[in-house]
Motif scaffolding. Structure first.
Motif, mmCIF file in Angstrom:
data_model
loop_
_atom_site.group_PDB
_atom_site.id
_atom_site.type_symbol
_atom_site.label_atom_id
_atom_site.label_comp_id
_atom_site.label_asym_id
_atom_site.label_seq_id
_atom_site.Cartn_x
_atom_site.Cartn_y
_atom_site.Cartn_z
ATOM 1 N N UNK A 1 0.734 -1.312 -0.027
ATOM 2 C CA UNK A 1 -0.008 0.051 0.036
ATOM 3 C C UNK A 1 0.893 1.302 -0.036
ATOM 4 N N UNK A 2 1.022 2.030 -1.023
ATOM 5 C CA UNK A 2 1.989 3.068 -1.298
ATOM 6 C C UNK A 2 1.575 4.025 -0.218
ATOM 7 N N UNK A 3 0.351 4.650 -0.012
ATOM 8 C CA UNK A 3 -0.046 5.520 0.895
ATOM 9 C C UNK A 3 0.366 5.200 2.310
ATOM 10 N N UNK A 4 0.432 4.113 3.057
ATOM 11 C CA UNK A 4 1.037 3.626 4.041
ATOM 12 C C UNK A 4 2.454 3.468 3.980
ATOM 13 N N UNK A 5 2.982 3.219 3.208
ATOM 14 C CA UNK A 5 4.498 3.233 3.001
ATOM 15 C C UNK A 5 5.247 4.598 2.757
ATOM 16 N N UNK A 6 4.177 5.673 2.660
ATOM 17 C CA UNK A 6 4.823 7.013 2.592
ATOM 18 C C UNK A 6 4.879 7.450 4.065
ATOM 19 N N UNK A 7 4.147 7.110 4.849
ATOM 20 C CA UNK A 7 3.963 7.545 6.273
ATOM 21 C C UNK A 7 5.372 7.212 7.166
ATOM 22 N N UNK A 8 5.668 8.107 8.215
ATOM 23 C CA UNK A 8 6.862 7.911 8.975
ATOM 24 C C UNK A 8 6.943 6.538 9.645
ATOM 25 N N UNK A 9 5.922 5.862 9.982
ATOM 26 C CA UNK A 9 5.702 4.375 10.497
ATOM 27 C C UNK A 9 6.495 3.394 9.820
#
Length: 775
Positions: free
Chosen positions: A695-703
């Motif tokens: 999931x690209x949006x989740x992979x862009x998060x600091x987490x």
């Protein structure tokens, strides 16, 4: 209870409740924006003004307590006039951009404007303009001028997520919802701000401009990403998933879902394997028909059975697989003559199964988490492993509950206070639990058990014990890290002693969406069978690997891939091509949870069945069907079910509750102290399974930032390192190079390194000794 009358309906309501709550319980709708049943009362929007007899002016129903004999009119001329006046003010600055707003068709402001708004505006001045705020990759704020200042988003962050990441600045028409300067919204529950926003000010960034609400089919299913089993509604267009929102179920997820549940769908269509693939002798891949691929598997397995024996067959599933898939995987493996079947990819203690009496579970209904008054959580990254369970405990703490932690990294749970904490190296967690058990025994004037007779509890242990003994509804929870530990059986045994001394409930938080279902399905080794780690550490000749990305999902990391490469036949049943193309001999495209029917059994033992909500991609097939057909091709008995429901019934028709048991057979013990640097391993929230990782949006998060070597200041000094040094980290299996990061939440003599990244896979096991040196 007090008696009142609302629109001529006489009813009773709890003393202290508000008029709007009493009205809704009687089926009387009161228009509102800022009120939300799960949030505190703000009374900013005034849309809920009602006419209360003997009151000089209309009163806000959300902030007016019920009183005995109160008479309320929600539809009188006075009430409606007040509501229409409020609506006129709300629409003064609201832009007329419904045709291009994602909220159009499901907008609370739109709906109420029809009933309470005028046909034309008397406001002729220019409308205000509000600049978009950066809230990160998940929340879009491109049209913040739509905001009506209800502050639902602010209260959701502060009260549900536990952290105030957005707030309101300015006054009057200059008021704006904004983030702190230079900060994005990083909470694991941030997407709930999108749900509670009654207008189109906060929108889903991945869904932005993808479809109109009336084009979407709405289908209910269950999230597979953690053991809560959150109920979700998938919005699909042309049989393709475009959005995920919560389905309200107070007994499970209430009306919330985590960002992992909400945005993982963005990885559904990335890197999909669309057709069966067979590896040629030169290492290249060729597309094959289902019949050719399955016949190759059958012939290959039969040849291995004849030459090497059936015990050279291993089957590895995952806790994100459905109960039906794991049941058929286990049935197929045993029918072929092997007991080597397991789905617990990160479990490292070979004595774990012998320590258990039955199927480990939470020990109570999930809803009871809100009503506990004393809790100790052992070996868990609670907020990231179980975001919505942490949210329930957060609400309990607000009501006076006390929660303590025994862990190896003191992550902030975002509670208003923590009753006590012991942060120690992973090898010493069992001893820390024993110290608390001794302190509890002493506080209750009891004699500690013989195994702990020589143990003197620390002050931190006494503090936790004092908290625990003062409660009535007490629970001891074992987290994912404790269960994955190479000393899990001792940790469980010591935790059982602690729970018994307290008279408390012992519970397992459990990993993945279907750990309990995997146990019920019999997908664990018995009669000398090998665990998943043993199968991947030894070299078997044939492997069936279901829904697993071995390098990132297995505790052995890169070594698991090498083992599978060396096998005579490795069969991958996977939705994703890159998950298997480096090691498999045959790849079979299977459907993820959105494209198949099945059942997940959550941590409380609740079996939740679901149907497919989207069309299969390419030539994908449900895994349970593939396994059933394989059983037929092998000419095995017991593979005749025509539906997933029939497979499910073979597993749980006899009931679930009677098979759940947290009794521990292992003996408590104290472990020797280690004088080495140990690894502390977390699986970041957006790295837990293949879909989430894509999931690209989740992979862009600091987490999901690349891992570092997080080290306590004392340990840095001991190693003669400073924050920012490039360090070489070695384990018994391999070595990697990382940047050292000062982190005083990590236990002394430990290094915290995240798993589930290709950059750290070479280290292998999540537990054990490390050497760290400057490059």
């Amino acid at each position: 209870m007090v008696e009142l009358t609302i629109d001529g309906i006489k009813l009773e309501a709890p003393e202290g409740s508000m008029v709007i709550q009493a009205a809704h319980s009687a089926g009387v709708y009161v228009p509102h924006f800022c009120y939300h049943k799960k949030l505190s009362i703000a009374a900013n929007c005034r849309m809920c003004l009602v006419d209360v007899e003997k009151a000089p002016k209309p009163l806000p129903a959300c902030a007016t307590p019920v009183t005995n004999g109160m008479v309320v009119h929600t539809r009188s001329e006075k009430a409606i006039a007040a509501q229409k006046d409020v609506m006129e003010f709300l629409l003064i600055n609201h832009p007329l951009d419904c045709p291009v707003c994602d909220q159009g068709g499901e907008c609370q402001l739109q709906d109420l404007a029809v009933g309470y708004g005028g046909s034309a505006s008397r406001y002729q001045e220019e409308k205000r303009v509000v600049a978009a705020k950066s809230m990160g990759p998940l929340i879009s704020t491109e049209a913040m001028q739509r905001c009506i200042h209800c502050t639902r988003c602010v209260r959701t962050g502060e009260e549900i997520a536990g952290i105030q990441e957005v707030g309101m600045v300015g006054r009057g028409e200059h008021a704006e919802i904004t983030t702190f300067v230079g900060r994005a919204v990083e909470s694991e529950l941030s997407g709930n701000m999108i749900d509670v926003c009654p207008v189109g000010a906060l929108l889903s960034k991945p869904f932005h401009f993808k479809a109109r609400s009336w084009e979407l089919a709405r289908r209910r299913t269950v999230s597979p990403h953690d053991s809560l089993g959150a109920n979700i509604i998938v919005h699909a267009k042309m049989d393709k998933v475009l959005r995920v929102v919560p389905f309200e179920n107070d007994e499970v997820n209430e009306c919330w879902i985590s960002d992992r549940d909400r945005f993982a769908y963005a990885g559904l269509y990335e890197d999909r394997l669309e057709h069966p693939m067979i590896r040629e002798n030169d290492g290249s891949w060729r597309e094959a028909s289902w019949n050719d691929a399955l016949q190759m598997i059958v012939h290959g397995v039969k040849a291995i059975q004849e030459k090497f024996g059936s015990d050279q067959i291993g089957a590895i599933g995952s806790p994100q697989s459905t109960t039906e898939e794991l049941a058929l995987l286990a049935r197929l493996t045993r029918a072929l003559g092997s007991e080597n079947v397991d789905f617990r990819l990160r479990q490292t203690d070979a004595r774990f199964d012998q320590a258990l009496e039955g199927t480990p579970w939470l020990g109570m209904p999930i809803a009871e988490l809100n009503h506990l008054d004393r809790v100790v959580v052992i070996g868990s990254f609670l907020r990231k492993d179980h975001p919505l369970m942490a949210q329930r405990l957060r609400q309990a703490v607000k009501k006076g509950a006390q929660v303590s932690f025994i862990d190896s990294a003191a992550d902030d749970p975002l509670f208003t206070h923590i009753a006590g904490r012991i942060t120690t190296a992973p090898s010493q967690i069992a001893n820390a639990v024993a110290q608390v058990a001794v302190a509890v025994a002493q506080a209750k004037n009891q004699t500690p058990i013989d195994e702990f007779a020589t143990l003197e509890p620390s002050e931190a242990a006494k503090q936790i014990a004092q908290s625990l003994v003062s409660g009535e509804r007490v629970a001891v929870f074992l987290g994912n890290m404790a269960v994955a530990s190479d000393q899990a059986s001792v940790i469980m045994a010591n935790a059982s002693v602690l729970a018994n001394t307290l008279g408390a409930t012992l519970g397992f938080l459990t990993a993945g969406g279907n750990t309990v279902g995997g146990y019920l399905a019999g997908a664990t080794p018995v009669n000398g069978g090998l665990t998943a780690e043993q199968m991947l550490a030894q070299s078997l000749h044939a492997y069936f690997v279901l829904n697993v990305e071995p390098e990132l999902d297995s505790d052995l990391g890169a070594r698991a891939v090498e083992t599978l490469k060396g096998a005579t036949l490795s069969v991958a049943l996977t939705p994703y091509r890159s998950a298997a193309e480096s090691w498999a001999d045959v790849m079979l495209p299977i459907a993820p949870f959105t494209e198949t029917s099945g059942t997940f059994v959550n941590a409380e033992g609740r079996a939740q069945s679901f149907k497919g909500v989207a069309a299969p991609v390419g030539n994908s097939r449900p895994a349970w069907k593939v396994l059933r057909v394989l059983g037929n091709l092998f000419e095995l008995d017991g593979f005749d079910e025509e539906t997933s429901e029939a497979v499910r019934d073979t597993v749980i028709s006899s009931g679930v509750a009677s098979r759940l048991c947290n009794d521990i057979k292992a003996k408590p013990a104290l472990l020797p102290e280690a004088n080495t640097i140990e690894r502390v391993t977390d699986v970041p929230i957006y790295r837990t399974d293949a879909m989430v990782r894509r999931s690209e949006p989740l992979q862009q998060t600091p987490a999901s930032a690349l891992p570092t070597a997080r080290i306590h200041a004392q340990t840095l000094e001991q190693l003669q390192l400073v924050d920012g040094d490039l360090v070489r980290v070695r384990s018994a299996q391999g070595e990697i190079t990382l940047v050292a990061q000062l982190d005083n939440t990590v236990a002394v003599n430990s290094v915290r390194i995240a798993a589930a990244f290709a950059e750290t896979a070479a280290l292998g096991s999540a537990f054990g000794q490390l050497t760290v040196e400057r490059v």
